[in-house]
Design an enzyme around this catalytic site. Sequence first.
Site, PDB file in Angstrom:
ATOM      1  N   ARG A  12     -15.084  57.234  22.194  1.00 56.52           N
ATOM      2  CA  ARG A  12     -14.169  55.924  22.661  1.00 56.52           C
ATOM      3  C   ARG A  12     -12.553  56.061  22.453  1.00 56.52           C
ATOM      4  NH1 ARG A  12     -17.007  53.027  19.145  1.00 56.52           N
ATOM      5  NH2 ARG A  12     -15.333  52.266  17.817  1.00 56.52           N
ATOM      6  N   TYR A 153      -5.423  50.434   5.574  1.00 57.41           N
ATOM      7  CA  TYR A 153      -5.524  51.476   6.272  1.00 57.41           C
ATOM      8  C   TYR A 153      -3.612  52.037   6.008  1.00 57.41           C
ATOM      9  CZ  TYR A 153      -4.837  52.704  11.441  1.00 57.41           C
ATOM     10  OH  TYR A 153      -4.736  53.809  12.297  1.00 57.41           O
ATOM     11  N   ALA A 155      -2.189  52.478   3.597  1.00 63.00           N
ATOM     12  CA  ALA A 155      -3.045  53.634   2.522  1.00 63.00           C
ATOM     13  C   ALA A 155      -3.358  55.578   2.920  1.00 63.00           C
ATOM     14  CB  ALA A 155      -3.111  53.418   1.007  1.00 63.00           C
ATOM     15  N   LYS A 157      -3.185  56.377   6.231  1.00 61.26           N
ATOM     16  CA  LYS A 157      -2.824  56.975   6.398  1.00 61.26           C
ATOM     17  C   LYS A 157      -1.459  57.395   5.834  1.00 61.26           C
ATOM     18  CE  LYS A 157      -4.984  55.971  10.514  1.00 61.26           C
ATOM     19  NZ  LYS A 157      -6.105  57.919  10.578  1.00 61.26           N
ATOM     20  N   ILE A 186      -2.146  51.943  19.985  1.00 61.76           N
ATOM     21  CA  ILE A 186      -2.391  52.721  21.540  1.00 61.76           C
ATOM     22  C   ILE A 186      -3.282  51.340  22.166  1.00 61.76           C
ATOM     23  CG2 ILE A 186      -3.094  54.925  22.227  1.00 61.76           C
ATOM     24  CD1 ILE A 186      -1.110  54.717  20.920  1.00 61.76           C
TER      25      ILE A 186
END
Length: 243
Positions: A12, A153, A155, A157, A186
């Site tokens: 997805r 999250y 950290a 990325k 997005i």
Amino acid sequence: MSKTVFISGASRGIGKSIVNCFAKKGYNLVMVCKSSIIQLEEIGKIISEKYSVSAKCYTCDVSDSASVNDLFRRLNDEGIEIDILINNAGISYMGLLQDMTDEEWNQVINTNLSSCFYTSRAVLPQMIARHNGRIVNISSVWGKVGASTEVAYSASKGGVNAFTKALAKEVAPSGISVNAIACGFIDTQMNAHLSSFERKSLFDDIPAGRPGTSDEVAEMVYKIVTASEYLTGQVISFDGAWM
Ligand code: NAP
């Protein structure tokens, strides 16, 4: 002969759009998700019929080293080599850091960051032997600037961004490029928990005035992998001038 693209998180959202974009251009696909195999196989069936490409579907938990190794052993047995690796699978986690358990932390880090290590380690020997290959990691603006209540999250990325730059230096002599796209907001299921009020106030903060679409991200991925291999080691923000 058509090139083969490996896309994690293909069931997805951004991954599904990447699948569609590359199928349309005639690439063969290795599509991976964690558990939504019915949806994944439906997508694979539709695009293989529509675009006459191979679309192989697999479940694999990319946060787990053994699961990734098993998948690549299987691909090897089936004679499938990967020309382009798109590390897209990811999860978010919202909450205060002080309330987060070890398990929740490890889940975010392993799914978003360690997965890039596991899959890259698996494909690099083939790419190095061919002196050709492309790796694109789907990252986030939070990896650059950090987000409150999304520490793990951010950290993970931020780690993806450093991973991208370091690996690009390591494999550029072997003709392989490694880049990342740091996405802003997005419009996918990952953000489905937001209320319409929260969405509106977020969009008010984005100079472009709207969220990005998963199809726009997919087109960016395509542009990066079809650019010169001299485009490497870059973390490209794709955020409507948000950050
Ligand atoms: P999404 O709609 O939630 O889809 C996530 C995909 O990842 C699904 O296909 C899911 O498979 C797969 N996945 C999750 N954990 C996995 C695991 N352990 N092993 C294998 N597959 C796994 O997410 P999205 O919005 O398209 O996000 C895609 C990427 O873009 C992520 O890396 C995300 O961090 C990044 N990103 C998104 C945004 C945004 O605003 N949406 C912004 C910045 C960055 P199942 O269906 O089987 O669970």
